[in-house]
Design an enzyme around this catalytic site. Structure first.
Site, PDB file in Angstrom:
ATOM      1  N   ASP A 160       0.809  -1.205   0.000  1.00 15.86           N
ATOM      2  CA  ASP A 160       0.000   0.000   0.000  1.00 15.86           C
ATOM      3  C   ASP A 160       0.850   1.267   0.000  1.00 15.86           C
ATOM      4  O   ASP A 160       0.391   2.316  -0.405  1.00 15.86           O
ATOM      5  CB  ASP A 160      -0.944   0.005   1.190  1.00 15.86           C
ATOM      6  CG  ASP A 160      -2.033  -1.058   1.052  1.00 15.86           C
ATOM      7  OD1 ASP A 160      -2.258  -1.549  -0.072  1.00 15.86           O
ATOM      8  OD2 ASP A 160      -2.655  -1.378   2.065  1.00 15.86           O
ATOM      9  N   ARG A 179      -1.380  -1.040 -10.000  1.00 17.65           N
ATOM     10  CA  ARG A 179      -0.641   0.126  -9.493  1.00 17.65           C
ATOM     11  C   ARG A 179       0.663   0.380 -10.236  1.00 17.65           C
ATOM     12  O   ARG A 179       1.079   1.535 -10.353  1.00 17.65           O
ATOM     13  CB  ARG A 179      -0.396  -0.003  -7.989  1.00 17.65           C
ATOM     14  CG  ARG A 179      -1.672   0.206  -7.208  1.00 17.65           C
ATOM     15  CD  ARG A 179      -1.472   0.225  -5.725  1.00 17.65           C
ATOM     16  NE  ARG A 179      -2.748   0.530  -5.085  1.00 17.65           N
ATOM     17  CZ  ARG A 179      -3.032   0.213  -3.846  1.00 17.65           C
ATOM     18  NH1 ARG A 179      -2.150  -0.400  -3.090  1.00 17.65           N
ATOM     19  NH2 ARG A 179      -4.205   0.526  -3.346  1.00 17.65           N
ATOM     20  N   ARG A 224      -5.162   5.199  -3.075  1.00 20.72           N
ATOM     21  CA  ARG A 224      -3.752   5.416  -2.719  1.00 20.72           C
ATOM     22  C   ARG A 224      -2.998   6.128  -3.839  1.00 20.72           C
ATOM     23  O   ARG A 224      -2.116   6.954  -3.578  1.00 20.72           O
ATOM     24  CB  ARG A 224      -3.093   4.099  -2.349  1.00 20.72           C
ATOM     25  CG  ARG A 224      -3.743   3.490  -1.109  1.00 20.72           C
ATOM     26  CD  ARG A 224      -2.923   2.405  -0.506  1.00 20.72           C
ATOM     27  NE  ARG A 224      -3.668   1.675   0.500  1.00 20.72           N
ATOM     28  CZ  ARG A 224      -3.883   2.083   1.751  1.00 20.72           C
ATOM     29  NH1 ARG A 224      -3.397   3.228   2.160  1.00 20.72           N
ATOM     30  NH2 ARG A 224      -4.568   1.346   2.595  1.00 20.72           N
ATOM     31  N   LYS A 237      -4.156  -4.904  -7.072  1.00 20.78           N
ATOM     32  CA  LYS A 237      -4.744  -4.118  -5.982  1.00 20.78           C
ATOM     33  C   LYS A 237      -6.032  -3.475  -6.510  1.00 20.78           C
ATOM     34  O   LYS A 237      -6.665  -4.016  -7.403  1.00 20.78           O
ATOM     35  CB  LYS A 237      -3.741  -3.060  -5.489  1.00 20.78           C
ATOM     36  CG  LYS A 237      -2.468  -3.641  -4.906  1.00 20.78           C
ATOM     37  CD  LYS A 237      -2.749  -4.288  -3.581  1.00 20.78           C
ATOM     38  CE  LYS A 237      -1.469  -4.735  -2.892  1.00 20.78           C
ATOM     39  NZ  LYS A 237      -1.734  -5.248  -1.563  1.00 20.78           N
TER      40      LYS A 237
END
Length: 117
Positions: free
Chosen positions: A1, A32, A73, A28
């Protein structure tokens, strides 16, 4: 994360940062590795994506538009990248930041960041 924030730090650092062994980042809330690479490239940072990682050439972040692809995020990481960019950064598909940090926008505004949600 924590990797999206680390990728922003790598973009601001001198030299080349290389990460391998991170194929889980492809599974995720978004891919990402790919989303961060597209965003960094849009802001003038050279990247190379591997099956299991990324290489980032540090440099000066430019202003621009990126798509967080609904990944909270990534959205927060690029919002913080705006602190070092030489122009404004517009982040699309970032409405779900509250998923992991409900007070992010209010906290950013409280310290002087101009964020339009």
């Amino acid at each position: 994360d924590e990797f999206p924030a680390i990728f922003i730090a790598a973009a601001c650092a001198d030299g080349r940062t290389v990460l391998h062994g991170a194929e889980e980042l492809r599974h995720k809330e978004s891919d990402r590795l790919a989303v961060m690479a597209r965003g960094l490239t849009a802001l003038g940072i050279a990247c190379e994506v591997f099956d299991d990682g990324i290489a980032i050439e540090g440099g000066q972040l430019q202003g621009g538009e990126i798509d967080a692809e609904g990944d909270h995020r990534i959205a927060m990481s690029f919002a913080m990248a705006a602190l070092r960019a030489n122009g404004p950064i517009t982040i699309h598909n970032a409405a779900n930041i509250a998923t992991s940090f409900p007070s992010f926008v209010a906290d950013a505004r409280a310290v002087g960041r101009r964020i339009q949600a």
